[in-house]
Design an enzyme around this catalytic site. Structure first.
Site: not given
Length: 325
Positions: A177, A248, A282, A291
């Site tokens: 991503k 997801h 990330h 999280y």
């Protein structure tokens, strides 16, 4: 302007100390740096800051601009809340900003329990073989790999055979991503499954095809995979609300279970989180920090431990697709 080349308010020293602590932990904090810079300029323009981080100062910065997007207010609240907690931890009086704004696309991720994952994977194992489909072979490993490695479903579907190194026990994630490739280790049990799958699907030879192909050798379609996932949820007795659980959420569940184990084993989370952030792909800590809150909510008995260890960075409030994807 060069990175961190700012600081004209009375709070500038504290702002830089806060940013330095976050950076020393291995996080980039790029967007937050820009917010802190704007807050410093705001404090200087208002001639404030000599009395510390006060509520009028925080409220003016977070809500003083008419028609500002809720997502922007939310980002400001989060940064100043962490800054306030940082100051309080150092013994300074500071207003701890609540997180009241809601980011766009707010949602509550679904965290699977281990007791739910077992029947879900068994359901994928029970798919009947079909001469025109490879799904009876791909599905059992696909969903285990998404959970077991915390993958985005797009990352799993983009894997090619040469990206799965069963000898080294690693996956190479391409076209991620955030535009960066990464190599991650796989648990021994999954390595064994990957090896068996490769032999069953491709024999001993190498291949440049997709690791999880459709029946013509191309890339599996996400919609098709999701439709199968819904079927497995139903077979496992896990209700679907119309908004989730989603594939997801296996990634979310991996992260929460990982953090829970770290807390149980007494690991230093401040030092361990950058590794989790890098493993997940990330761009910075914003994608990992939620999280912490999810873990505290799923395992409320851990709240005190998480707050004690990470009081200045543990987030409060809702969840954003931008932050948790």
């Amino acid at each position: 302007m060069a990175a961190n080349d700012w600081g004209s308010s009375r709070l500038a020293g504290d702002l830089h100390a806060f940013l330095q602590e976050i950076r020393l932990a291995g996080f980039q904090y790029r967007r937050e740096d820009r917010i802190l810079e704007k807050f410093d300029a705001y404090c200087a323009a208002q001639g404030e800051g000599s009395h510390g981080l006060t509520r009028p100062l925080v409220d003016g910065f977070c809500y003083g601009i008419a028609y500002e997007k809720p997502s922007t207010q939310y980002a400001k609240e989060r940064v100043l809340r962490r800054f306030g907690t940082f100051l309080a931890r150092r013994g300074q009086e500071a207003y701890i900003c609540p997180v009241s704004a809601r980011p766009r696309n707010a949602y509550q991720p679904y965290i699977f329990t281990i007791e739910e994952l077992r029947p879900l994977f068994r359901a994928s194992d029970s798919r009947a073989a079909h001469p025109l489909s490879t799904r009876s072979r791909t599905d059992p490993l696909l969903f285990r790999l998404v959970y077991g490695c915390g993958l985005r479903i797009s990352e799993a579907l983009n894997l090619q055979v040469h990206d799965v190194d069963v000898d080294a026990g690693t996956l190479t994630i391409r076209q991620a991503k955030n535009g960066k490739d990464r190599r991650i280790p796989i648990a021994p049990g999954l390595v064994s499954r990957c090896r068996q799958y490769q032999v069953m699907m491709y024999g001993s030879g190498g291949s440049t095809t997709y690791f999880f192909p459709n029946r013509t050798g191309g890339r599996l379609n996400h919609t098709t995979v999701y439709r199968e996932f819904r079927t497995f949820l139903w077979q496992a007795g896990i209700p679907h609300s119309g908004h989730g659980p989603r594939i997801h959420d296996l990634r979310h569940s991996y992260c929460v279970h990982c953090l829970w184990q770290w807390v149980q084993n007494g690991k230093d989370l401040l030092n361990a989180l950058p590794y989790l952030s890098a493993y997940l792909g990330h761009a910075d800590f914003r994608g990992t920090e939620y999280y912490l809150r999810l873990t505290a909510e799923v395992y409320p008995d851990l709240v005190a431990q998480l707050e004690a260890a990470l009081g200045s960075i543990i987030p409060h409030g809702g969840y954003s697709l931008e932050d948790t994807d």
